[in-house]
Design a protein around this motif. Structure first.
Motif, PDB file in Angstrom:
ATOM      1  N   ALA A 278       0.827  -1.203   0.000  1.00 15.89           N
ATOM      2  CA  ALA A 278       0.000   0.000   0.000  1.00 15.89           C
ATOM      3  C   ALA A 278       0.860   1.251   0.000  1.00 15.89           C
ATOM      4  CB  ALA A 278      -0.927  -0.014   1.207  1.00 15.89           C
ATOM      5  N   SER A 279       2.064   1.164   0.549  1.00 17.76           N
ATOM      6  CA  SER A 279       2.963   2.326   0.573  1.00 17.76           C
ATOM      7  C   SER A 279       3.388   2.741  -0.828  1.00 17.76           C
ATOM      8  CB  SER A 279       4.195   2.006   1.427  1.00 17.76           C
ATOM      9  OG  SER A 279       4.878   0.870   0.919  1.00 17.76           O
ATOM     10  N   THR A 280       3.219   1.867  -1.809  1.00 19.40           N
ATOM     11  CA  THR A 280       3.528   2.229  -3.198  1.00 19.40           C
ATOM     12  C   THR A 280       2.524   3.237  -3.734  1.00 19.40           C
ATOM     13  OG1 THR A 280       4.435   0.018  -3.556  1.00 19.40           O
ATOM     14  CG2 THR A 280       3.898   1.285  -5.519  1.00 19.40           C
ATOM     15  N   LEU A 281       1.291   3.180  -3.234  1.00 16.90           N
ATOM     16  CA  LEU A 281       0.199   3.998  -3.780  1.00 16.90           C
ATOM     17  C   LEU A 281      -0.276   5.077  -2.818  1.00 16.90           C
ATOM     18  CD1 LEU A 281      -1.934   1.080  -5.274  1.00 16.90           C
ATOM     19  CD2 LEU A 281      -0.210   2.455  -6.444  1.00 16.90           C
ATOM     20  N   LEU A 282       0.114   5.001  -1.523  1.00 20.90           N
ATOM     21  CA  LEU A 282      -0.421   5.924  -0.526  1.00 20.90           C
ATOM     22  C   LEU A 282       0.700   6.608   0.240  1.00 20.90           C
ATOM     23  CD1 LEU A 282      -3.204   3.588   0.885  1.00 20.90           C
ATOM     24  CD2 LEU A 282      -3.622   5.702  -0.390  1.00 20.90           C
ATOM     25  N   ASN A 283       0.489   7.874   0.581  1.00 20.05           N
ATOM     26  CA  ASN A 283       1.397   8.606   1.464  1.00 20.05           C
ATOM     27  C   ASN A 283       1.088   8.266   2.917  1.00 20.05           C
ATOM     28  OD1 ASN A 283       2.789  10.296  -0.558  1.00 20.05           O
ATOM     29  ND2 ASN A 283       0.753  11.202  -0.858  1.00 20.05           N
ATOM     30  N   ASN A 284       2.109   8.243   3.745  1.00 19.51           N
ATOM     31  CA  ASN A 284       1.879   8.015   5.158  1.00 19.51           C
ATOM     32  C   ASN A 284       0.971   9.091   5.737  1.00 19.51           C
ATOM     33  OD1 ASN A 284       3.459   5.677   5.458  1.00 19.51           O
ATOM     34  ND2 ASN A 284       5.337   6.908   5.602  1.00 19.51           N
ATOM     35  N   ALA A 285       0.052   8.689   6.588  1.00 21.17           N
ATOM     36  CA  ALA A 285      -0.873   9.631   7.208  1.00 21.17           C
ATOM     37  C   ALA A 285      -0.152  10.471   8.253  1.00 21.17           C
ATOM     38  CB  ALA A 285      -2.025   8.870   7.837  1.00 21.17           C
ATOM     39  N   THR A 286      -0.628  11.684   8.431  1.00 19.56           N
ATOM     40  CA  THR A 286      -0.112  12.566   9.477  1.00 19.56           C
ATOM     41  C   THR A 286      -1.295  13.168  10.222  1.00 19.56           C
ATOM     42  OG1 THR A 286      -0.048  14.482   7.991  1.00 19.56           O
ATOM     43  CG2 THR A 286       1.962  13.144   8.172  1.00 19.56           C
ATOM     44  N   VAL A 287      -1.046  13.620  11.451  1.00 23.19           N
ATOM     45  CA  VAL A 287      -2.081  14.275  12.228  1.00 23.19           C
ATOM     46  C   VAL A 287      -1.477  15.522  12.852  1.00 23.19           C
ATOM     47  CG1 VAL A 287      -1.591  12.922  14.305  1.00 23.19           C
ATOM     48  CG2 VAL A 287      -3.847  13.969  14.016  1.00 23.19           C
ATOM     49  N   ASN A 316      -4.487  -8.330  -6.963  1.00 25.82           N
ATOM     50  CA  ASN A 316      -5.226  -8.302  -8.228  1.00 25.82           C
ATOM     51  C   ASN A 316      -5.645  -6.888  -8.605  1.00 25.82           C
ATOM     52  OD1 ASN A 316      -5.088 -11.110  -8.532  1.00 25.82           O
ATOM     53  ND2 ASN A 316      -6.863 -11.392  -7.174  1.00 25.82           N
ATOM     54  N   ALA A 317      -6.042  -6.744  -9.852  1.00 25.10           N
ATOM     55  CA  ALA A 317      -6.590  -5.466 -10.327  1.00 25.10           C
ATOM     56  C   ALA A 317      -7.895  -5.175  -9.604  1.00 25.10           C
ATOM     57  CB  ALA A 317      -6.800  -5.514 -11.832  1.00 25.10           C
ATOM     58  N   GLY A 318      -8.151  -3.912  -9.281  1.00 25.17           N
ATOM     59  CA  GLY A 318      -9.385  -3.536  -8.601  1.00 25.17           C
ATOM     60  C   GLY A 318      -9.193  -2.335  -7.720  1.00 25.17           C
ATOM     61  N   ASP A 319     -10.264  -1.964  -6.991  1.00 21.11           N
ATOM     62  CA  ASP A 319     -10.247  -0.814  -6.085  1.00 21.11           C
ATOM     63  C   ASP A 319     -10.017  -1.294  -4.651  1.00 21.11           C
ATOM     64  OD1 ASP A 319     -10.772   0.911  -8.167  1.00 21.11           O
ATOM     65  OD2 ASP A 319     -12.947   0.764  -7.901  1.00 21.11           O
ATOM     66  N   TYR A 320      -9.175  -0.579  -3.907  1.00 24.67           N
ATOM     67  CA  TYR A 320      -8.841  -0.933  -2.529  1.00 24.67           C
ATOM     68  C   TYR A 320      -8.969   0.301  -1.648  1.00 24.67           C
ATOM     69  CZ  TYR A 320      -6.815  -5.070  -4.742  1.00 24.67           C
ATOM     70  OH  TYR A 320      -6.631  -6.209  -5.475  1.00 24.67           O
ATOM     71  N   THR A 321      -9.680   0.142  -0.511  1.00 25.03           N
ATOM     72  CA  THR A 321      -9.862   1.261   0.414  1.00 25.03           C
ATOM     73  C   THR A 321      -9.100   1.006   1.700  1.00 25.03           C
ATOM     74  OG1 THR A 321     -12.050   1.783  -0.470  1.00 25.03           O
ATOM     75  CG2 THR A 321     -11.533   2.616   1.742  1.00 25.03           C
ATOM     76  N   VAL A 322      -8.214   1.945   2.025  1.00 27.64           N
ATOM     77  CA  VAL A 322      -7.451   1.912   3.266  1.00 27.64           C
ATOM     78  C   VAL A 322      -7.876   3.116   4.092  1.00 27.64           C
ATOM     79  CG1 VAL A 322      -5.151   1.950   4.318  1.00 27.64           C
ATOM     80  CG2 VAL A 322      -5.523   0.758   2.137  1.00 27.64           C
ATOM     81  N   THR A 323      -8.040   2.912   5.424  1.00 32.33           N
ATOM     82  CA  THR A 323      -8.459   4.001   6.303  1.00 32.33           C
ATOM     83  C   THR A 323      -7.361   4.314   7.304  1.00 32.33           C
ATOM     84  OG1 THR A 323     -10.779   3.340   6.104  1.00 32.33           O
ATOM     85  CG2 THR A 323     -10.203   4.774   7.956  1.00 32.33           C
ATOM     86  N   VAL A 339      -7.640   3.462  -3.630  1.00 33.07           N
ATOM     87  CA  VAL A 339      -6.683   3.439  -4.737  1.00 33.07           C
ATOM     88  C   VAL A 339      -7.095   2.333  -5.703  1.00 33.07           C
ATOM     89  CG1 VAL A 339      -4.781   4.371  -3.393  1.00 33.07           C
ATOM     90  CG2 VAL A 339      -5.164   1.910  -3.414  1.00 33.07           C
ATOM     91  N   THR A 340      -6.570   2.448  -6.912  1.00 29.01           N
ATOM     92  CA  THR A 340      -6.959   1.501  -7.959  1.00 29.01           C
ATOM     93  C   THR A 340      -5.727   0.854  -8.579  1.00 29.01           C
ATOM     94  OG1 THR A 340      -8.931   2.781  -8.467  1.00 29.01           O
ATOM     95  CG2 THR A 340      -8.165   1.231 -10.164  1.00 29.01           C
ATOM     96  N   ILE A 341      -5.798  -0.448  -8.758  1.00 24.88           N
ATOM     97  CA  ILE A 341      -4.799  -1.175  -9.541  1.00 24.88           C
ATOM     98  C   ILE A 341      -5.464  -1.555 -10.861  1.00 24.88           C
ATOM     99  CG2 ILE A 341      -3.400  -3.268  -9.688  1.00 24.88           C
ATOM    100  CD1 ILE A 341      -3.098  -3.213  -6.691  1.00 24.88           C
ATOM    101  N   GLY A 342      -4.919  -1.010 -11.948  1.00 27.25           N
ATOM    102  CA  GLY A 342      -5.523  -1.249 -13.249  1.00 27.25           C
ATOM    103  C   GLY A 342      -5.143  -2.612 -13.819  1.00 27.25           C
ATOM    104  N   LYS A 343      -5.879  -3.015 -14.810  1.00 29.81           N
ATOM    105  CA  LYS A 343      -5.586  -4.281 -15.487  1.00 29.81           C
ATOM    106  C   LYS A 343      -4.367  -4.111 -16.380  1.00 29.81           C
ATOM    107  CE  LYS A 343     -10.342  -6.018 -15.541  1.00 29.81           C
ATOM    108  NZ  LYS A 343     -11.446  -6.533 -16.376  1.00 29.81           N
ATOM    109  N   ALA A 344      -3.553  -5.136 -16.451  1.00 29.05           N
ATOM    110  CA  ALA A 344      -2.365  -5.096 -17.301  1.00 29.05           C
ATOM    111  C   ALA A 344      -2.764  -5.289 -18.772  1.00 29.05           C
ATOM    112  CB  ALA A 344      -1.387  -6.180 -16.878  1.00 29.05           C
TER     113      ALA A 344
END
Length: 374
Positions: A278-287, A316-323, A339-344
């Motif tokens: 997930a760190s490939t697609l998301l920035n670390n959260a801050t508060v 796999n390809a698809g949408d993923y929700t991280v909170t 975030v979304t992983i597209g199909k190859a």
């Protein structure tokens, strides 16, 4: 007359009187013990009373011969009726069998008792039954007279092991927040033998505010606040049941979602056939905010918690929700990002089939294969 072992015989008495004593006389006594068909003179038994010596079990017959000797030398004698004296073994029945201790609390270890018949020597009986025990219950012990002793029969008594007491540990109050995760009931009990304690939970107050599952996890039902209570029942073999009421305060934590920054990276990701962190697609959260501690941030994905984005994997390809979630004693916030992983894309320009001409039907199955695929 009947006597039991340990008793002392009462003196036998010969009552004699002289009817006409005009000549002057002397009255003497002699006691006899029957030996078969004949009486045997008892040495030194020359008084009007005689106390039998109880030395052997059985029945003996006694009688007394009274002699009146006149002053002129003439004698007159008379024998009493036979007196039967029976000496028997004493029965243990009804006698008190003392067990020490008579009651003791469960410890998890084998416990024993000492048994003694009140007023009777230990050589007179044997002890049998349950003189040792471990679990809670009643145990019976019996003292039986030895065959060649002075007693007959038996006497019994019971002793018991009583339930131990569970020791309660932990708090008897807790706070549950309406906009937060579940909380564990902060109470447990310890047994004396480290046996497993089983718990059951029941909301006894504020059932509209909270609910508790079979594992003691408490959650708020909605956004209402107030007071509630949970009764915990702890049970364990060989222990008394323990009940404890837990006071529950239902409150709201301050929502600090707006203080959390959690964004996706400006990257495009397609399916690779391998796991993607997930760190490939998301920035670390801050508060940011007064009193807020960034170490209280964590992430949730697919029902699981993670301390860092590197722990979360996509495939796999698809949408993923991280909170991104922030929570401390008085604050709670959550920011979801999808975030979304597209199909190859596959290049099929080099693919082909492994036949060049059409088959002529002949009733058999034909196969073809794709070529150029690595």
């Amino acid at each position: 007359t009947d006597y039991g072992y340990g008793e002392t015989a009462t003196a036998l008495t010969a009552n004699a009187s002289v009817v006409n004593n005009d000549y002057g006389s002397t009255v003497t006594y002699q006691w006899y013990q029957m030996d078969g068909e004949e009486g045997t003179e008892i040495s030194d038994a020359t008084a009007s009373t005689y106390t039998p010596a109880l030395t052997a079990f059985g029945s003996e017959q006694y009688y007394c011969v009274v002699t009146n000797t006149l002053d002129n030398g003439r004698t007159f004698s008379a024998a009493s009726d036979f007196i039967t004296v029976t000496y028997s073994k004493k029965s243990l029945e009804g006698m008190t069998l003392t067990l020490n201790p008579s009651s003791t609390a469960y410890t998890g270890e084998e416990q024993t008792v000492a048994a003694s018949v009140d007023g009777v020597g230990s050589e007179e009986y044997t002890v049998s039954g349950n003189t040792a025990g471990t679990n809670v219950g009643s145990y019976t012990v019996t003292a039986t007279a030895v065959e060649d002793g002075n007693y007959t029969g038996f006497t019994s008594a019971t002793w018991k092991i009583t339930p131990a007491t569970l020791t309660g540990n932990g708090n008897t109050s807790m706070t549950v927040y309406t906009n937060s995760k579940m909380y564990k009931v902060p109470f447990a009990a310890a047994s004396v033998d480290d046996a497993t304690v089983t718990y059951s939970y029941e909301v006894t107050k504020g059932s509209n505010l909270i609910e508790v599952d079979e594992n003691g996890n408490v959650t708020a039902k909605g956004t209402d606040t107030g007071s509630a209570a949970i009764e915990v029942t702890a049970t364990c073999p060989n222990h008394n049941e323990l009940k404890q009421t837990i006071s529950v305060t239902v409150a709201n934590k301050e929502d600090v979602s707006s203080s959390i920054t959690f964004t996706s990276k400006d990257v495009s990701q397609v399916y690779t056939g391998s796991d993607i962190a997930a760190s490939t697609l998301l920035n670390n959260a801050t508060v940011a905010g007064e009193g807020l501690d960034s170490t209280k941030l964590y992430y949730t994905y697919n029902g699981q918690e993670a301390d860092s984005l590197d722990e979360i994997k996509f495939h796999n390809a698809g949408d993923y929700t991280v909170t991104a979630v922030y929570e401390d004693d008085t604050h709670y916030g959550a920011v979801p990002v999808t975030v979304t992983i597209g199909k190859a894309t596959i290049d099929v320009s080099g693919y082909g089939w492994d036949y060049t001409v059409a088959y002529t039907y002949d009733g058999t199955e034909k196969t073809v294969a794709l070529t150029g695929v690595e």
